[in-house]
Design a protein around this motif. Structure first.
Motif, PDB file in Angstrom:
ATOM      1  N   GLN A 162       0.977  -1.195   0.243  1.00  0.00           N
ATOM      2  CA  GLN A 162      -0.017   0.146  -0.004  1.00  0.00           C
ATOM      3  C   GLN A 162       0.660   1.540  -0.205  1.00  0.00           C
ATOM      4  O   GLN A 162       0.334   2.057   0.129  1.00  0.00           O
ATOM      5  CB  GLN A 162      -0.648  -0.017   0.853  1.00  0.00           C
ATOM      6  N   THR A 207      -1.782   3.817  -0.743  1.00  0.00           N
ATOM      7  CA  THR A 207      -2.837   3.480  -0.628  1.00  0.00           C
ATOM      8  C   THR A 207      -3.917   3.284   1.341  1.00  0.00           C
ATOM      9  O   THR A 207      -2.412   2.180   1.905  1.00  0.00           O
ATOM     10  CB  THR A 207      -3.509   2.514  -1.644  1.00  0.00           C
ATOM     11  N   TRP A 241      -6.471   7.439  -2.317  1.00  0.00           N
ATOM     12  CA  TRP A 241      -5.413   6.832  -2.876  1.00  0.00           C
ATOM     13  C   TRP A 241      -4.652   8.698  -2.875  1.00  0.00           C
ATOM     14  O   TRP A 241      -5.316   8.813  -4.023  1.00  0.00           O
ATOM     15  CB  TRP A 241      -6.022   6.412  -3.967  1.00  0.00           C
ATOM     16  N   ASP A 277       2.978   6.794  -3.235  1.00  0.00           N
ATOM     17  CA  ASP A 277       1.587   6.191  -3.944  1.00  0.00           C
ATOM     18  C   ASP A 277       1.289   5.646  -2.869  1.00  0.00           C
ATOM     19  O   ASP A 277       2.038   4.758  -2.402  1.00  0.00           O
ATOM     20  CB  ASP A 277       1.859   5.984  -4.714  1.00  0.00           C
TER      21      ASP A 277
END
Length: 462
Positions: free
Chosen positions: A185, A232, A237, A230
């Motif tokens: 994630q 999540t 997101w 990045d």
């Protein structure tokens, strides 16, 4: 108890066979015992024979229930062959590799440019405009994910991708890596990544119309080259990068990268919202070097039954980005606001009706948009003349107030039809307008306040 049973049996036999009455009970019992022993012996031999016959089929049945020996042998052969193929794919580097792509031949009619025809992979020597913006493309995408979760991505789009828009030569749309940091994630991202702003996508497989909206074409970046994160988390997101904007490298004296980010919240499969921003120096066509820019936009989507609704609000400004300079010849700052909305209705499971409306408030200092403005030239008297972009309707009315740019709008209606699972047909009519005469009429001469466009395309993807 046994004696009573034997006596009863003797009496029964005596009644059934009168000749047996002459014999004694002892003789009868002896004969019965002998008969019983014989029956026991035969039963034992029969069980032994049955176990010998069933023994060969028992082993395969235990290995694979419900199979005959021949089926079990064939299953084992297929299993060995499959494992061998998988080993070869891994050895050749094909494991975890996905290949996708599309082609999109396009037909365009532009009223004020007095032209109509097909376009497909033609070079963008005159830059990207609303009647050629990324349309008529062919693209192929290679994505590989390793066992560790690292993703490698390369998308090639000749004459239509981010690379082609940046330098006119590169066929690279995206070249990026995504590396997990502790868990899947949280990822490190790096490379050349297309812009992620707005509700509309470049890919014709995701864009319901053939053309794009005004905000997409004129107020958003092309792509980023840099490094970032990045993340999540649940329904959120989040992405952010420190990057060169619209460039793969910086020139001499340019050392300040830009901050770019995107945040999305997906309430469910059918509705959500997001926002994106850019703060930092970006290319400027007026000055020839990077100047400070600030962009921010909010977008969202909502799907209910046969209806789909999408929308976007945006704000932007760039230092020295306006079309018209001040009295001393110094370029002034550009600032604009924009809104775009799209609605689609599924007339049938395959046919969708579409409408899109855009508005761009761009009047400050003669107009001017992100990294984009009109043009200037030296006339026959040696004077510097400032003009507008007559093809896209951006800038001032040359016969009016040069300090006031045209506010632009567009209304587009169309149909999208799914011919099959891999083929989509699109057709649209687009009406463009402005509150100033800024569209050059190539056929009749002069400038007009309106323009019309017809577009059609076929998208084939795999």
């Amino acid at each position: 108890m046994k004696n009573l049973q034997s006596t009863a049996l003797v009496l029964a036999l005596a009644a059934a066979f009168p000749a047996a009455r002459a014999q004694s009970n002892a003789d009868l019992l002896k004969e019965l015992q002998s008969l019983k022993d014989r029956v026991t012996e035969l039963e034992s031999k029969l069980k032994s024979a049955e176990s010998k016959v069933a023994a060969p089929a028992a082993a395969p049945a235990a290995a694979q229930w419900g199979m005959t020996p021949e089926q079990a042998q064939e299953f084992a052969r297929v299993q060995v062959k499959t494992e061998s193929i998988e080993d070869n794919l891994e050895a050749w580097g094909f494991k975890g590799l996905t290949i996708t792509g599309y082609v999109e031949p396009v037909f365009i009619y532009n009223q004020r440019q007095d032209r109509a025809g097909f376009q497909f992979l033609n070079q963008q020597g005159d830059g990207y405009f609303y009647d050629t913006s990324y349309m008529g493309a062919a693209s192929i995408d290679f994505t590989k994910e390793t066992d560790s979760g690292t993703r490698w991505k390369l998308t090639l789009t000749p004459n239509r991708g981010v690379g082609a828009a940046i330098d006119g030569l590169s066929i690279v749309q995206e070249a990026s890596v995504s590396v997990p940091l502790g868990d899947l994630q949280t990822r490190l991202i790096a490379g050349q990544i297309p812009d992620w702003s707005g509700y509309e996508y470049q890919q014709p497989t995701l864009n319901p119309f053939t053309t794009h909206n005004l905000l997409y074409d004129f107020t958003l970046p092309l792509g980023y080259t840099g490094v970032g994160l990045d993340v999540t988390s649940g329904k959120w997101w989040m992405r952010g990068m420190i990057a060169n904007v619209n460039a793969t490298q910086r020139g001499p004296g340019e050392k300040s990268p830009a901050l770019v980010y995107r945040v999305d919240y997906s309430k469910g499969e059918f509705n959500g919202f997001g926002f994106a921003g850019l703060h930092g120096k970006s290319p400027n066509f007026n000055t020839g070097y990077n100047t400070m820019a600030h962009l921010f936009e909010v977008d969202g989507y909502f799907i209910r039954g046969d209806w789909t609704v999408q929308g976007q609000l945006s704000y932007g400004q760039q230092k020295e980005g306006a079309v018209t300079p001040d009295a001393s010849g110094r370029y002034r700052d550009a600032r604009w606001y924009g809104v775009s909305g799209l609605a689609g209705y599924a007339i049938t499971p395959r046919l969708q009706g579409l409408v899109r409306a855009d508005y761009l408030k761009n009047e400050k200092n003669g107009g001017g948009l992100y990294t984009y403005n009109g043009y200037s030239f030296i006339d026959e008297n040696g004077l510097l003349v400032y003009g507008n972009d007559g093809r896209n309707g951006i800038g001032p009315d040359l016969a009016g107030d040069l300090d006031r740019g045209a506010n632009r709008y567009a209304l587009t209606v169309g149909l999208k039809y799914a011919l099959n699972q891999n083929t989509t047909l699109k057709a649209e009519y687009r009406f463009d307008g402005a509150d100033r005469a800024v569209f050059e009429d190539v056929d009749g001469g002069g400038f007009k306040k309106t323009n019309q466009l017809l577009g059609a395309s076929i998208v084939v993807f795999f």
